[in-house]
Design a protein around this motif. Structure first.
Motif, PDB file in Angstrom:
ATOM      1  N   VAL A   1      62.884  57.125  32.739  1.00 28.27           N
ATOM      2  CA  VAL A   1      61.627  56.852  33.443  1.00 28.27           C
ATOM      3  C   VAL A   1      60.442  57.342  32.615  1.00 28.27           C
ATOM      4  O   VAL A   1      59.357  56.756  32.638  1.00 28.27           O
ATOM      5  CB  VAL A   1      61.628  57.526  34.831  1.00 28.27           C
ATOM      6  N   SER A   2      60.646  58.419  31.857  1.00 31.76           N
ATOM      7  CA  SER A   2      59.572  58.959  31.013  1.00 31.76           C
ATOM      8  C   SER A   2      59.108  57.939  29.992  1.00 31.76           C
ATOM      9  O   SER A   2      57.925  57.854  29.670  1.00 31.76           O
ATOM     10  CB  SER A   2      60.045  60.230  30.306  1.00 31.76           C
ATOM     11  N   ALA A   3      60.054  57.150  29.470  1.00 34.23           N
ATOM     12  CA  ALA A   3      59.692  56.122  28.488  1.00 34.23           C
ATOM     13  C   ALA A   3      58.794  55.083  29.126  1.00 34.23           C
ATOM     14  O   ALA A   3      57.844  54.595  28.511  1.00 34.23           O
ATOM     15  CB  ALA A   3      60.944  55.468  27.930  1.00 34.23           C
TER      16      ALA A   3
ATOM     17  N   ASN B   1      68.277  61.073  34.519  1.00 33.33           N
ATOM     18  CA  ASN B   1      68.421  61.823  33.269  1.00 33.33           C
ATOM     19  C   ASN B   1      68.951  60.887  32.182  1.00 33.33           C
ATOM     20  O   ASN B   1      70.134  60.539  32.182  1.00 33.33           O
ATOM     21  CB  ASN B   1      69.372  63.002  33.481  1.00 33.33           C
ATOM     22  N   PRO B   2      68.079  60.472  31.232  1.00 29.57           N
ATOM     23  CA  PRO B   2      68.502  59.512  30.213  1.00 29.57           C
ATOM     24  C   PRO B   2      69.485  60.090  29.211  1.00 29.57           C
ATOM     25  O   PRO B   2      70.324  59.360  28.661  1.00 29.57           O
ATOM     26  CB  PRO B   2      67.185  59.122  29.534  1.00 29.57           C
TER      27      PRO B   2
ATOM     28  N   THR C   1      63.340  55.010  43.335  1.00 27.46           N
ATOM     29  CA  THR C   1      61.952  54.621  43.597  1.00 27.46           C
ATOM     30  C   THR C   1      60.989  55.638  42.992  1.00 27.46           C
ATOM     31  O   THR C   1      61.072  56.835  43.290  1.00 27.46           O
ATOM     32  CB  THR C   1      61.684  54.504  45.107  1.00 27.46           C
ATOM     33  N   TYR C   2      60.113  55.120  42.150  1.00 27.54           N
ATOM     34  CA  TYR C   2      59.082  55.936  41.510  1.00 27.54           C
ATOM     35  C   TYR C   2      57.737  55.281  41.806  1.00 27.54           C
ATOM     36  O   TYR C   2      57.662  54.214  42.418  1.00 27.54           O
ATOM     37  CB  TYR C   2      59.320  56.041  39.998  1.00 27.54           C
ATOM     38  N   ALA C   3      56.668  55.932  41.406  1.00 30.62           N
ATOM     39  CA  ALA C   3      55.336  55.365  41.654  1.00 30.62           C
ATOM     40  C   ALA C   3      54.419  55.682  40.489  1.00 30.62           C
ATOM     41  O   ALA C   3      54.496  56.761  39.899  1.00 30.62           O
ATOM     42  CB  ALA C   3      54.743  55.907  42.952  1.00 30.62           C
ATOM     43  N   ARG C   4      53.558  54.724  40.178  1.00 32.44           N
ATOM     44  CA  ARG C   4      52.529  54.921  39.159  1.00 32.44           C
ATOM     45  C   ARG C   4      51.205  55.189  39.883  1.00 32.44           C
ATOM     46  O   ARG C   4      50.831  54.476  40.814  1.00 32.44           O
ATOM     47  CB  ARG C   4      52.413  53.703  38.249  1.00 32.44           C
ATOM     48  N   VAL C   5      50.505  56.221  39.468  1.00 32.73           N
ATOM     49  CA  VAL C   5      49.269  56.649  40.133  1.00 32.73           C
ATOM     50  C   VAL C   5      48.113  55.751  39.722  1.00 32.73           C
ATOM     51  O   VAL C   5      47.877  55.534  38.524  1.00 32.73           O
ATOM     52  CB  VAL C   5      48.956  58.118  39.789  1.00 32.73           C
TER      53      VAL C   5
END
Length: 455
Positions: free
Chosen positions: A179-181, A35-36, A98-102
């Protein structure tokens, strides 16, 4: 006691109760998405004070801090005891930050870690999702062998949970709280590479509007050749409420309408604007649209309904829906004519006589042995026959289909699996057979089988 004094006491008690309700703890949750706004990272343990289903937020604080703040419901786990929340926190620790780009447009998120399980969401190329933990699931093949990767429990930024196979995901560690940015930066870079412009975006939107959008179930029916006329309704689908031929200036304003078997709604909007790669918002409403698929022929609509987020998947079809329904009704009528012509009288020493007056009307006499287990005691011998259901492929070697007998005096029709043979008509009671999406998937357990000879 004076009236004024009584009011003061009541007001004091009310404020005291209000204060207590705001300071009590519902439990503890784990933050799932960084949460930024409050600069807290995923994996943080939170104390939950209030849950608002109307605003779709939790009022939380970090343990040890007196500052309360709001976060969306989807960003945290359900409140529970501190010990259970700490176990959840430990479970997520392997994929902390950990996030991922589709990498593949239209990549599905599924309800279970099996490639044939229900699709709960379709991802767009470049979309960012959160990886929560790994799971044990069925291997995924591509026709040549097993694909490299593993099943991951994931979360989208709109709050959808599910399982996604990692082969087409590019995992990365978040470098900041926002992360949204990073997702937006990715979309901008993709736009630059593709040479998109505002003019180009408007042309893309215009092309989307020009397509005819129907429920995803329509496409599935067409693929397998089972047109369920009760579910394939020509009025079902999504309309932008714009006549694109009269809209030469690309002014996108109107009232969008969604009408499906299980959902419906309308949204008045003043424009359609691009927010990210293949993702659009209807200005002035809570409606959002994502376009996916190699031919941009898959639409994911997201909207709020009674405080909850809803999602509907639609597909662009070029087929004439009315013609498909007409052809299916003709097929059914021809099949009933085939059965009637083979008789038109079929007789059983135990279960009576079935006489086809025409392809849609039957007179059935002397069926007392089937009462009341299959046919109601209130039923009369005048029967209307229809073919409302299909049979699974596994049943086609034994049966031609499902015939439904609508007896006068009975509210519900009686379903039978049927087989037309050289010598007569075989019926099998299917009143308790499992049915899914208009398809009888298996036989009933210990069904009664009836045979009628041609006369």
């Amino acid at each position: 006691m004076s009236k004024k004094f009584s009011i003061l006491i009541l007001t004091s008690l009310f404020l005291s109760g209000l204060f207590c309700s705001c300071t009590k703890t519902l439990g503890y949750s784990v933050l799932l998405w960084s949460n930024p706004e409050h600069e807290i990272a995923d994996g943080t343990l939170l104390k939950v004070h209030i849950k608002s289903n109307i605003s779709q937020v939790y009022v939380v604080s970090i343990p040890g801090s007196k500052e309360n703040f709001e976060i969306p419901l989807w960003q945290a786990t359900e409140p529970e005891s501190k010990s259970r929340a700490l176990k959840q926190q430990k479970r997520f620790s392997e994929f902390e930050h950990t996030y991922a780009r589709v990498k593949l447009d239209g990549l599905p998120i599924r309800s279970d870690a099996v490639n044939t399980s229900k699709q709960v969401y379709r991802l767009r190329e470049g979309e960012i999702i959160r990886c929560l933990y790994r799971g044990t699931g069925a291997a995924v093949t591509n026709g040549k062998g097993n694909m490299e990767g593993e099943w991951l429990r994931v979360l989208t930024e709109t709050g959808t949970y599910g399982w996604c196979f990692s082969h087409n995901l590019a995992l990365f560690q978040a470098e900041s709280f926002d992360v949204s940015a990073q997702m937006q930066d990715s979309s901008i870079k993709m736009d630059d590479l593709k040479g998109d412009s505002k003019t180009g975006d408007r042309a893309i939107i215009k092309n989307i509007i020009a397509k005819k959008w129907y429920p995803e179930s329509f496409q599935n029916m067409i693929k397998v050749g089972r047109i369920d006329v009760n579910r394939m309704n020509p009025s079902y689908g999504f309309s932008f409420g714009i006549n694109i031929e009269e809209n030469a200036d690309s002014v996108f304003a109107g009232t969008a309408v969604l009408n499906t078997e299980n959902a419906g709604g309308s949204w008045t909007y003043t424009d359609i604007t691009k927010k990210a790669e293949k993702e659009y918002e209807f200005t002035g409403s809570n409606l959002k649209m994502s376009i996916r698929g190699a031919g941009s022929d898959i639409m994911i609509l997201q909207y709020m309904e009674k405080g909850k987020q809803r999602q509907e998947t639609l597909v662009a079809l070029t087929e004439n829906i009315e013609k498909l329904i007409e052809n299916e009704l003709t097929r059914r009528q021809n099949e009933l004519k085939r059965i009637a012509k083979a008789g038109p009288v079929f007789k059983s020493s135990n279960y009576g006589t079935i006489k086809f007056n025409n392809e849609n009307s039957v007179t059935w006499s002397n069926y007392k042995l089937l009462q009341p287990s299959i046919i109601s005691n209130q039923a009369l011998g005048s029967v209307t026959v229809t073919l409302d259901y299909f049979i699974a492929n596994s049943l086609k070697s034994s049966y031609d289909g499902v015939i439904t007998m609508h007896f006068t005096g009975m509210e519900d029709g009686v379903n039978f699996l049927y087989k037309l043979t050289d010598t007569g008509l075989r019926l099998e009671d299917a009143s308790k057979a499992p049915v899914k999406d208009g398809v009888v998937t298996a036989r009933s357990s210990s069904p009664m089988i009836l045979f009628f000879e041609k006369k």
